[in-house]
Design an enzyme around this catalytic site. Structure first.
Site, PDB file in Angstrom:
ATOM      1  N   CYS A 182       0.844  -1.205   0.000  1.00 36.88           N
ATOM      2  CA  CYS A 182       0.000   0.000   0.000  1.00 36.88           C
ATOM      3  C   CYS A 182       0.878   1.253   0.000  1.00 36.88           C
ATOM      4  O   CYS A 182       1.520   1.567  -0.986  1.00 36.88           O
ATOM      5  CB  CYS A 182      -0.992  -0.003   1.160  1.00 36.88           C
ATOM      6  SG  CYS A 182      -2.260   1.266   0.989  1.00 36.88           S
TER       7      CYS A 182
ATOM      8  N   HIS B 146      -4.088  -4.640  -0.265  1.00 36.95           N
ATOM      9  CA  HIS B 146      -3.696  -5.148   1.049  1.00 36.95           C
ATOM     10  C   HIS B 146      -3.825  -6.664   1.072  1.00 36.95           C
ATOM     11  O   HIS B 146      -4.884  -7.184   1.418  1.00 36.95           O
ATOM     12  CB  HIS B 146      -4.598  -4.549   2.134  1.00 36.95           C
ATOM     13  CG  HIS B 146      -4.346  -3.113   2.399  1.00 36.95           C
ATOM     14  ND1 HIS B 146      -3.385  -2.680   3.283  1.00 36.95           N
ATOM     15  CD2 HIS B 146      -4.901  -1.994   1.888  1.00 36.95           C
ATOM     16  CE1 HIS B 146      -3.375  -1.356   3.311  1.00 36.95           C
ATOM     17  NE2 HIS B 146      -4.288  -0.910   2.468  1.00 36.95           N
TER      18      HIS B 146
ATOM     19  N   GLU C 201      -2.855  -8.615   3.233  1.00 31.71           N
ATOM     20  CA  GLU C 201      -3.154  -9.070   4.602  1.00 31.71           C
ATOM     21  C   GLU C 201      -4.642  -8.990   4.911  1.00 31.71           C
ATOM     22  O   GLU C 201      -5.087  -9.462   5.947  1.00 31.71           O
ATOM     23  CB  GLU C 201      -2.341  -8.272   5.624  1.00 31.71           C
ATOM     24  CG  GLU C 201      -2.695  -6.800   5.775  1.00 31.71           C
ATOM     25  CD  GLU C 201      -2.101  -5.907   4.685  1.00 31.71           C
ATOM     26  OE1 GLU C 201      -1.484  -6.443   3.739  1.00 31.71           O
ATOM     27  OE2 GLU C 201      -2.263  -4.680   4.793  1.00 31.71           O
TER      28      GLU C 201
END
Lengths: 258, 225
Positions: B88, B192, B194
């Site tokens: 990001c 992202h 994650e």
């Protein structure tokens, strides 16, 4: 293409999910982590946990729940309920929530929106708006607080605009008229707010089937739909809802491998 | 191939107060073992792979990196050909400059700059939610992740890469922008991973495996579009 999001919502009391979930066999249907993982596997795009723990003495239970969920679940989740200060926000975000949702506290202290957006970015500040139709003025909705009990006199569309101007990155709009009836979202309310703001709107209150979600996302111009009972009781699976939406031209995230 | 001392080192997630630091560390821990979360140059020095997380404003990111004296260690690490993943804001920081807050100087690893999305018909800013990434070539970090998979995005600015060879994955949101870039030992994602469920975890697992192998370069130029 950006997908419309399907968001299951859970009520959490002292770190446990209340109002049982029966869509899938779980060893412990009250365990937020197990539920969140099951919904991730089922294709949920995001999750919302609404903390209804009455006593502030039990706050630690919520912290534990947020941390445990963040350890195991790798889709975004929002935590709402009981967040009254920037430090409350900070705790939740640091524990691993992607976003925090504020409702009554935003109305009591609107600067909380500005401060939260400044400190953490608008993208993690969700303002939840509970609205009810004004019987004396068609096309007007009034904002309520405390779970829909207390009228504020605020016009829902005006409050939505103010919340966004103050830095809200997303609005979670619940109709107190349609909530719990499973006969559809309040589409005109969603449309009025979606047309008035530039941030994503999550539709909430009244989902009974995929056709209601389609209406919220098309006529209501919502960006996401939230639902609880129809998913938790297994009336519809997330995949069934997404297949229906895809068939009607709504972009959704469908992973064949999942 | 790198010296094996590095390849036996830890995965290091750079700690500079980034908002998604813990989420990134959790994802790494989930697919591997807990990473070293550190801002200490000696940890960067021994890393098998270095991950730069980040959310928020470009100016804050760069100010934090500068005040913690991390700019030179990051640049040295990358220049040494060692495996690096930016996430990001960790992608945006790699370019020359960002429009955010006027003109923000960034690390200048990649040619190009960071530009704000224009709101448009039915298109809100920030770009938030699940969007698809189309691979334009092959790379070890995307192995097993089908082209067109959805990843989670939250951002108001996007990269404009001056060198088209940087682009590994593309995403459309009004404009088509490089959502995953890669060159030599450096990979970076605007999305992202994650927060992107199975595919995102796969990307972290792939990066770690690739890093421990010394970031071997993919074979030839790529696959047809």
């Amino acid at each position: 293409m950006l997908s419309r999001r399907i968001i299951p919502c859970f009520d959490v009391d002292r770190g446990r999910v209340v109002k049982g979930v029966s869509f899938v066999e779980l060893r412990d249907a009250g365990d937020p982590v197990e539920l969140a993982k099951a919904y991730d596997d089922a294709g949920a795009d995001e999750l919302v946990f609404l903390d209804i723990t009455a006593s502030s003495d039990d706050r630690a239970t919520v912290y534990d729940m947020v941390a445990a969920t963040a350890d195991q679940v790798f889709i975004p989740f929002t935590i709402g309920g009981g967040i009254r200060s920037v430090s409350d926000m900070k705790i939740m975000l640091e524990l691993g929530a992607e976003k925090v949702s504020i409702n009554t506290s935003a109305i009591q202290t609107p600067d909380l929106i500005n401060e939260g957006a400044y400190r953490f970015g608008s993208q993690c500040i969700v303002v939840a708006i509970d609205a009810r139709r004004d019987p004396s003025q068609p096309g007007r909705w009034e904002v309520y607080t405390h779970g829909g009990r207390n009228p504020t006199g605020l016009d829902a569309v005006e409050w939505a605009k103010e919340a966004v101007a103050r830095g809200a990155g997303e609005l979670l709009v619940t109709s107190m008229d349609t909530d719990g009836h499973q006969r559809g979202y309040d589409t005109p309310l969603l449309r009025a707010i979606s047309d008035a703001v530039t941030v994503p709107v999550i539709a909430s209150g009244g989902a009974g089937g995929p056709e209601h979600m389609l209406a919220a996302l098309t006529e209501g111009r919502a960006d996401a739909v939230l639902a609880a009972s129809i998913f938790h009781f297994g009336t519809y699976s997330i995949r069934e809802v997404k297949d229906y939406l895809a068939k009607h031209g709504v972009p959704v995230r469908i992973e064949e491998s999942v | 191939m790198l010296h094996s001392n590095f390849m036996n080192g830890p995965i290091v997630v750079l700690d500079y107060d980034a908002g998604n630091l813990r989420s990134v560390a959790r994802a790494v821990a989930h697919v591997d073992i807990a990473p070293v979360v550190s801002a200490d140059p000696s940890d960067i020095d021994r890393a098998a792979g270095l991950i730069l997380p980040g959310v928020g404003a470009a100016a804050d990111t760069m100010a934090n990196l500068r005040s913690r004296r991390l700019v030179a260690p990051i640049k040295d690490y990358i220049a040494a050909g060692r495996p690096f993943l930016g996430v990001c804001m960790g992608l945006q920081a790699l370019f020359e400059w960002s429009e955010e807050g006027g003109h923000q100087e960034c690390l200048g690893i990649f040619p190009g700059y960071i530009r704000r999305f224009e709101p448009g018909e039915g298109r809100k800013v920030p770009h938030m939610g699940w969007n698809t990434v189309e691979w334009v070539r092959e790379h070890p970090v995307i192995e097993g992740i089908p082209s067109g998979s959805a990843f989670y995005f939250v951002h108001s600015y996007y990269p404009v890469a001056d060198d088209p060879a940087l682009v590994l994955g593309e995403t459309s949101y009004g404009v088509t922008f490089p959502s995953v870039v890669a060159r030599d030992n450096v990979v970076a994602t605007q999305c992202h991973p994650e927060k992107s469920s199975t595919h995102g975890l796969r990307l972290y697992a792939n990066f770690i495996r690739w890093a421990r192998a010394g970031a071997p370069l993919p074979q030839a130029a790529g696959v047809p579009r």
